[in-house]
Enzyme design. Structure first.
Site, mmCIF file in Angstrom:
data_model
loop_
_atom_site.group_PDB
_atom_site.id
_atom_site.type_symbol
_atom_site.label_atom_id
_atom_site.label_comp_id
_atom_site.label_asym_id
_atom_site.label_seq_id
_atom_site.Cartn_x
_atom_site.Cartn_y
_atom_site.Cartn_z
ATOM 1 C CB THR A 142 -0.956 -0.084 1.105
ATOM 2 O OG1 THR A 142 -0.197 -0.232 2.417
ATOM 3 C CG2 THR A 142 -2.124 -0.990 0.903
ATOM 4 C CE LYS A 168 0.665 -3.513 3.414
ATOM 5 N NZ LYS A 168 -0.335 -2.852 4.198
ATOM 6 C CB THR A 179 -1.278 -2.089 8.994
ATOM 7 O OG1 THR A 179 -2.308 -1.529 9.667
ATOM 8 C CG2 THR A 179 -1.844 -2.095 7.572
ATOM 9 C CD GLU A 266 2.119 5.761 6.740
ATOM 10 O OE1 GLU A 266 1.407 6.391 7.443
ATOM 11 O OE2 GLU A 266 1.826 5.240 5.489
#
Length: 367
Positions: A142, A168, A179, A266
């Protein structure tokens, strides 16, 4: 680490652009010939996505096909979301000539959005399975900034088993998985019960010991598929030597991919490895390490380049674990021992220098 010589035999795949993510790869199809024994682990979030609910009904069977889409999570989509998974699985079973009960599915992406099943069906119609895993990792991503791939091999007797692994994940990362999607493909010959035990232990020591933002997701899935084509003597728990070799290999694979996930987190500018030694139990060690790893106070400490290391002790002291005779080191410098802070000016200066902006990886060791 990718080595083309380590591609396991008997796996065929197709990475497709179905249109879910415009012109990016968004659908991965992997076929195992012969069928694979599998071990699968899923998020512990109470709102598990439709593809997980479907896969949990099949993962006790041998598996012929794994389908993974990105862009849409198909989570919090109710009965229609689950019916869409059934619809796609039914279509794929006919197209790839296997039973629906021998298929696993996984999804990642936007929560609360329904899959466009016609786009996926049309992509399946156009798919052509090839040996290997070209672009498969890109189809499961993603917001990943780099590919997370690891390949290796394992010598079992006079046979060689190959492993190819992809993952991922960049955010909503926390113990109990996050996630995260992680898939390992191998031609190892192994009994299902032994694979289950080894895989669960490795995931517990790796994926379940990383944290970025303290959140878990609805779609996290980790699967290993083993089709037996390496033709080694089948590994069971009773074969302690081979079973240990496998456990060490899975630790290696999962640890490397877990570290890649953290490095791609992130907003991440630094990573911190927290180690706890000589705790009374594994549970105590984990609880202490977790309290440090998720502490915003400690994150700010490293981001602000401020070596106020006594704040680490404050965080540890807030746990419910009985702690005696603690020593603490940061970036290899011992700063607390025998109940006293280290006030040596030379050590303090070295610690301050270790907090520089260029240093990306830091360590905290609690003994």
């Amino acid at each position: 680490m990718i080595n083309s010589e380590n591609i396991p035999n008997g796996f065929f795949s197709s990475a497709l652009k179905s249109g879910i993510k415009n012109n990016d790869y968004d659908l991965a199809i992997i076929k195992s010939e012969p069928s694979s024994v599998v071990s699968a682990l899923y998020t512990q979030n109470k709102f598990q996505a439709a593809p997980i609910i479907f896969s949990k009904k099949n993962d006790k069977n041998k598996i012929d096909l794994l389908m993974v889409n990105s862009g849409v999570a198909n989570s919090l989509t109710g009965k229609k979301g689950y019916d869409n998974v059934l619809n796609i699985a039914d279509f794929a079973s006919k197209f790839f000539k296997c039973k629906k009960e021998n298929i696993l599915t996984a999804s990642t992406g936007i929560i609360g959005v329904h899959l466009d099943i016609e786009k996926i069906k049309n992509a399946i119609k156009k798919s052509s399975l090839n040996k290997g895993f070209d672009n498969i990792v890109k189809a499961i991503q993603t917001r990943d900034k780099f590919d997370k791939v690891y390949s290796t091999k394992l010598n079992i007797g006079d046979k060689i088993a190959n492993f190819y692994a992809i993952a991922k994940g960049t955010s909503i990362i926390h113990p109990n998985m996050a996630t995260v999607l992680l898939f390992i493909f191998t031609d190892l010959n192994i009994e299902k019960e032994a694979l289950n035990k080894a895989f669960r232990v490795s995931i517990d020591k790796t994926l379940n010991r990383i944290s970025i933002d303290g959140e878990t997701s609805t779609n996290d899935t980790a699967i290993i598929m083993a089709n037996g084509l390496a033709d080694n003597k089948i590994i069971t728990e009773k074969d302690k030597k081979s079973f240990k070799l496998l456990k060490n290999k899975l630790d290696e694979i999962c640890a490397n991919l877990s570290k890649m996930i953290v490095l791609d987190g992130e907003g991440i500018t630094k990573t911190i490895i927290v180690s706890v030694k000589r705790a009374k139990t594994q549970k105590d060690a984990f609880e202490i390490a977790k309290s440090v790893a998720i502490s915003n106070l400690i994150k700010i400490l490293f981001i602000s380049l401020s070596p106020n290391y006594e704040k680490i002790l404050s965080t540890v002291g807030n746990t419910n674990i009985n702690i005696k005779n603690l020593s603490l080191s940061v970036n290899g410098i011992n700063i607390y021992k025998n109940g006293e802070l280290n006030n040596n000016k030379s050590d303090i200066n070295r610690l301050r220098e270790s907090f520089n902006k260029e240093r990306k990886e830091h360590s905290i060791i609690l003994d």
